[in-house]
Scaffold this motif. Structure first.
Motif, PDB file in Angstrom:
ATOM      1  N   LEU A  65      -4.014  11.870  14.710  1.00  0.00           N
ATOM      2  CA  LEU A  65      -3.293  10.590  14.774  1.00  0.00           C
ATOM      3  C   LEU A  65      -2.330  10.340  13.617  1.00  0.00           C
ATOM      4  CD1 LEU A  65      -6.473   8.494  15.688  1.00  0.00           C
ATOM      5  CD2 LEU A  65      -4.848   9.508  17.300  1.00  0.00           C
ATOM      6  N   SER A 109      -4.478  -3.688   7.287  1.00  0.00           N
ATOM      7  CA  SER A 109      -3.974  -4.143   5.990  1.00  0.00           C
ATOM      8  C   SER A 109      -2.452  -4.333   6.028  1.00  0.00           C
ATOM      9  CB  SER A 109      -4.365  -3.163   4.886  1.00  0.00           C
ATOM     10  OG  SER A 109      -3.599  -1.992   4.973  1.00  0.00           O
ATOM     11  N   LYS A 110      -1.788  -3.596   6.904  1.00  0.00           N
ATOM     12  CA  LYS A 110      -0.342  -3.755   7.036  1.00  0.00           C
ATOM     13  C   LYS A 110      -0.034  -5.133   7.624  1.00  0.00           C
ATOM     14  CE  LYS A 110       1.630   0.397   8.186  1.00  0.00           C
ATOM     15  NZ  LYS A 110       2.198   1.289   9.210  1.00  0.00           N
ATOM     16  N   ASP A 141      -0.211   9.497   5.927  1.00  0.00           N
ATOM     17  CA  ASP A 141       0.634   8.623   6.752  1.00  0.00           C
ATOM     18  C   ASP A 141       1.777   9.426   7.332  1.00  0.00           C
ATOM     19  OD1 ASP A 141      -0.375   5.789   6.033  1.00  0.00           O
ATOM     20  OD2 ASP A 141      -0.151   6.796   4.090  1.00  0.00           O
ATOM     21  N   ASN A 198     -10.007   9.478   1.021  1.00  0.00           N
ATOM     22  CA  ASN A 198      -9.019   8.428   1.215  1.00  0.00           C
ATOM     23  C   ASN A 198      -9.202   7.313   0.189  1.00  0.00           C
ATOM     24  OD1 ASN A 198      -6.896   7.044   2.609  1.00  0.00           O
ATOM     25  ND2 ASN A 198      -8.475   5.687   3.447  1.00  0.00           N
ATOM     26  N   ASP A 201       0.736   9.263  11.896  1.00  0.00           N
ATOM     27  CA  ASP A 201       1.754   8.341  12.408  1.00  0.00           C
ATOM     28  C   ASP A 201       3.148   8.946  12.440  1.00  0.00           C
ATOM     29  OD1 ASP A 201       0.072   6.250  12.896  1.00  0.00           O
ATOM     30  OD2 ASP A 201       0.199   5.451  10.851  1.00  0.00           O
ATOM     31  N   GLN A 253     -10.939   5.455  11.897  1.00  0.00           N
ATOM     32  CA  GLN A 253     -11.303   4.294  11.071  1.00  0.00           C
ATOM     33  C   GLN A 253     -10.251   4.047   9.993  1.00  0.00           C
ATOM     34  OE1 GLN A 253     -15.124   5.396   9.583  1.00  0.00           O
ATOM     35  NE2 GLN A 253     -16.181   5.027  11.538  1.00  0.00           N
ATOM     36  N   ILE A 254      -9.878   5.128   9.312  1.00  0.00           N
ATOM     37  CA  ILE A 254      -8.885   4.995   8.231  1.00  0.00           C
ATOM     38  C   ILE A 254      -7.593   4.399   8.770  1.00  0.00           C
ATOM     39  CG2 ILE A 254      -7.393   6.294   6.653  1.00  0.00           C
ATOM     40  CD1 ILE A 254      -9.752   8.297   6.340  1.00  0.00           C
ATOM     41  N   ARG A 255      -7.138   4.924   9.910  1.00  0.00           N
ATOM     42  CA  ARG A 255      -5.866   4.458  10.479  1.00  0.00           C
ATOM     43  C   ARG A 255      -5.960   2.990  10.915  1.00  0.00           C
ATOM     44  NH1 ARG A 255      -2.957   8.668   9.125  1.00  0.00           N
ATOM     45  NH2 ARG A 255      -3.745  10.699   9.731  1.00  0.00           N
ATOM     46  N   SER A 297      -5.697  14.421   7.643  1.00  0.00           N
ATOM     47  CA  SER A 297      -6.335  13.252   8.263  1.00  0.00           C
ATOM     48  C   SER A 297      -6.119  11.970   7.462  1.00  0.00           C
ATOM     49  CB  SER A 297      -7.829  13.514   8.469  1.00  0.00           C
ATOM     50  OG  SER A 297      -8.476  13.471   7.218  1.00  0.00           O
ATOM     51  N   MET A 326       0.837  -1.203   0.000  1.00  0.00           N
ATOM     52  CA  MET A 326       0.000   0.000   0.000  1.00  0.00           C
ATOM     53  C   MET A 326       0.874   1.255   0.000  1.00  0.00           C
ATOM     54  SD  MET A 326      -3.365   0.389   2.328  1.00  0.00           S
ATOM     55  CE  MET A 326      -2.969   1.523   3.614  1.00  0.00           C
ATOM     56  N   ARG A 377      -5.779   0.831   7.876  1.00  0.00           N
ATOM     57  CA  ARG A 377      -4.404   0.773   7.342  1.00  0.00           C
ATOM     58  C   ARG A 377      -3.549  -0.172   8.166  1.00  0.00           C
ATOM     59  NH1 ARG A 377      -2.890   6.990   5.755  1.00  0.00           N
ATOM     60  NH2 ARG A 377      -4.638   7.260   4.340  1.00  0.00           N
ATOM     61  N   ASP A 378      -3.680  -0.072   9.500  1.00  0.00           N
ATOM     62  CA  ASP A 378      -2.903  -0.937  10.378  1.00  0.00           C
ATOM     63  C   ASP A 378      -3.250  -2.403  10.110  1.00  0.00           C
ATOM     64  OD1 ASP A 378      -1.625   1.118  11.512  1.00  0.00           O
ATOM     65  OD2 ASP A 378      -2.820   1.207  13.355  1.00  0.00           O
ATOM     66  N   ASN A 433     -13.233   9.666   4.473  1.00  0.00           N
ATOM     67  CA  ASN A 433     -13.304   8.297   3.948  1.00  0.00           C
ATOM     68  C   ASN A 433     -13.302   8.279   2.429  1.00  0.00           C
ATOM     69  OD1 ASN A 433     -13.233   6.621   6.186  1.00  0.00           O
ATOM     70  ND2 ASN A 433     -15.363   7.140   6.699  1.00  0.00           N
TER      71      ASN A 433
END
Lengths: 261, 266
Positions: free
Chosen positions: A186, B263-264, A159, A124, A188, B255-257, A156, A1, B260-261, A121
């Motif tokens: 959030l 799918s990782k 990554d 994204n 990362d 939700q998105i995060r 939002s 991804m 992603r986690d 959503n």
């Protein structure tokens, strides 16, 4: 991804578009498949650094996200056109996978996005589909200065967020707010990139100082350089002058991005 | 420190001193008989480099005219060898005239820079000549006034600059007509203009140093005050996070995060 990297600054004039173009090019040069979302085709920005004008770009990313056109109609393949330019830096991108996606978040477009109920959503999903379609490893978003809703949206879904600021009191306050918001959303991997530092500063000292105050990693402190001013958007600086201190700093940032698994 | 002191004798020597006095600012307009009176009263001294002719703070009241060689006029500063050079003075010029007039302690020291011949005229001799020829006093006044006016113009300039420095306005450092001063190009001659320019050049250098230090301090201050206004920051964050848009965004982001986690890991 693939990974989404937003490049943001609270105020204008930090060298954001230039940094985005350089970072994306450096990552593409390493053999990665890279896309850049150029959010402002009406004013001189990223596309100019790659030698394009508004006319040479076709459809916008907005149209793709609304399902009106295919991604191939939006993407401009820079690597395909780089071979025959007379810019030393840009020519190095020949054959590389570097795509530019013009988009617009101005005026009517903004209200349209909001009216269409564009949420994180959907944005994204759209971006992820697009990255899948072109098999991208990285997608850079050159956001607009400030903290409007579009910026919050792009933060939002990121990554990695790179906040560019000048070592200058006017930038500190707004950047501090942005850092807090990014943490709430959030993100990362959050980095500060300090650009246009005066040569009389001790750059290492400055880095430590800013990391302390913002409680955030500083990816690099880049010097203010006249050479850059002379370049005046003519070329991708770090590719044209790879041994310049500014370019070396930018390469550090590119390495940081590449090291994130 | 005066190694020798001798009266002026012999026609060659008299002629030499006569020529020197006739070329000087102070005595050039005096009639020959007054010059002769002066020649009879002055004493010649010979000195070596480093010898002191006048010492700051001392109470003596002779005036000296440089006959041959050069001297520096200095104010000693703290620390060994420290001194501020006020002036370089050469043949035909006077040193020590202030104490001759007001009898106050010497304001500066005068030191020989080369092998030196100077002529000394004591206050007593000077007054005696003036009694016989009062007009000499007027000549002196005229010469002194001329110099005073000249100095005033330059002082005025320096005062103007001082005001600008106080206001933080350093624009005069960039003005084209100051470019010689900026480069420190100064005429080493003993003309009044050259002296005044040397004074202004020193002032100019000082102003440049002040500006440099000020800029550096500003930069340091900047570095030190990477401080963020907590209250303002909090209220700005509140105004952003308080909206429905943000609440919804935060939810979607989580939700998105999460996805992603997931799918990782897959």
């Amino acid at each position: 991804m693939g990974k989404i990297i937003s490049i943001h600054s609270f105020r204008g004039g930090t060298g954001k578009s230039n940094s985005t173009a350089n970072l994306a090019s450096l990552v593409a040069l390493k053999g990665k498949r890279v896309g850049i979302v150029d959010t402002d085709i009406q004013s001189p920005g990223i596309h100019v650094l790659f030698g394009l004008d508004e006319k040479s770009m076709g459809h916008t990313l907005n149209e793709y996200l609304r399902g009106e056109v295919s991604i191939e109609q939006v993407a401009f393949n820079i690597g395909e056109h780089a071979g025959d330019v007379d810019m030393e830096g840009r020519r190095k991108l020949a054959g590389k996978a570097l795509y530019l996606f013009p988009s617009s978040i101005k005026g009517t477009e903004i209200s349209r996005i909001l009216k269409d109920g564009y949420d994180a959503n959907k944005l994204n999903e759209g971006m992820q589909d697009m990255m899948k379609a072109l098999n991208l490893d990285y997608l850079f978003i050159d956001t607009h200065p400030g903290l409007n809703e579009e910026t919050l949206l792009s933060i939002s879904i990121s990554d990695i967020l790179i906040l560019i600021m000048r070592p200058d009191n006017q930038d500190f306050q707004g950047t501090a707010v942005t850092v807090d918001i990014a943490k709430l959303l959030l993100v990362d991997h959050l980095y500060l990139l300090v650009n246009k530092a005066l040569s009389r500063y001790d750059l290492n000292h400055l880095k430590a100082e800013i990391e302390g105050v913002f409680d955030t990693s500083v990816a690099a402190v880049l010097p203010l350089t006249e050479d850059m001013v002379e370049n005046a958007s003519g070329d991708i600086f770090s590719l044209a002058f790879p041994n310049h201190p500014w370019s070396k700093g930018m390469m550090q940032v590119a390495d940081t991005i590449l090291s994130i698994g | 420190m005066m190694r020798t002191a001798r009266p002026i004798t012999g026609s060659n020597m008299v002629q030499e001193i006569y020529d020197l006095l006739k070329q000087s600012d102070w005595f050039s307009n005096l009639p020959d008989e007054v010059i002769s009176l002066l020649i009879k009263r002055v004493k010649q001294h010979e000195l070596k480099p480093g010898d002191k002719i006048i010492e700051r703070g001392k109470r003596d009241d002779s005036v000296f005219m440089i006959q041959e060689g050069w001297v520096k006029v200095v104010i000693p500063e703290e620390g060994e060898d420290g001194e501020m050079v006020l002036n370089h003075v050469g043949p035909g010029e006077m040193v020590g005239e202030l104490s001759l007039v007001d009898q106050r302690p010497r304001s500066a020291s005068v030191i020989a820079l080369s092998d030196l011949k100077v002529l000394e005229l004591t206050r007593r001799d000077f007054l005696e000549v003036m009694q016989e020829y009062p007009m000499m006093g007027l000549h002196m006044l005229i010469t002194t006034s001329k110099r005073m006016r000249f100095v005033l113009t330059y002082l005025e300039q320096a005062v103007q600059w001082s005001h600008k420095i106080a206001e933080g306005d350093y624009s005069f450092l960039e003005e084209a007509n100051n470019s010689d001063l900026e480069r420190g190009i100064v005429d080493n001659s003993s003309s009044d203009t050259a002296r005044a320019n040397r004074f202004l050049a020193a002032f100019f250098k000082m102003a440049q140093d002040v500006r440099k230090r000020e800029t550096e301090l500003q930069e340091q201050v900047k570095l030190l005050i990477i401080q963020i206004d907590r209250t303002k920051r909090d209220s700005e964050i509140d105004s952003i996070t308080g909206s429905d848009f943000f609440t919804k965004l935060k939810l979607e982001t989580s939700q998105i995060r999460e996805e992603r986690d997931k799918s990782k890991k897959d």
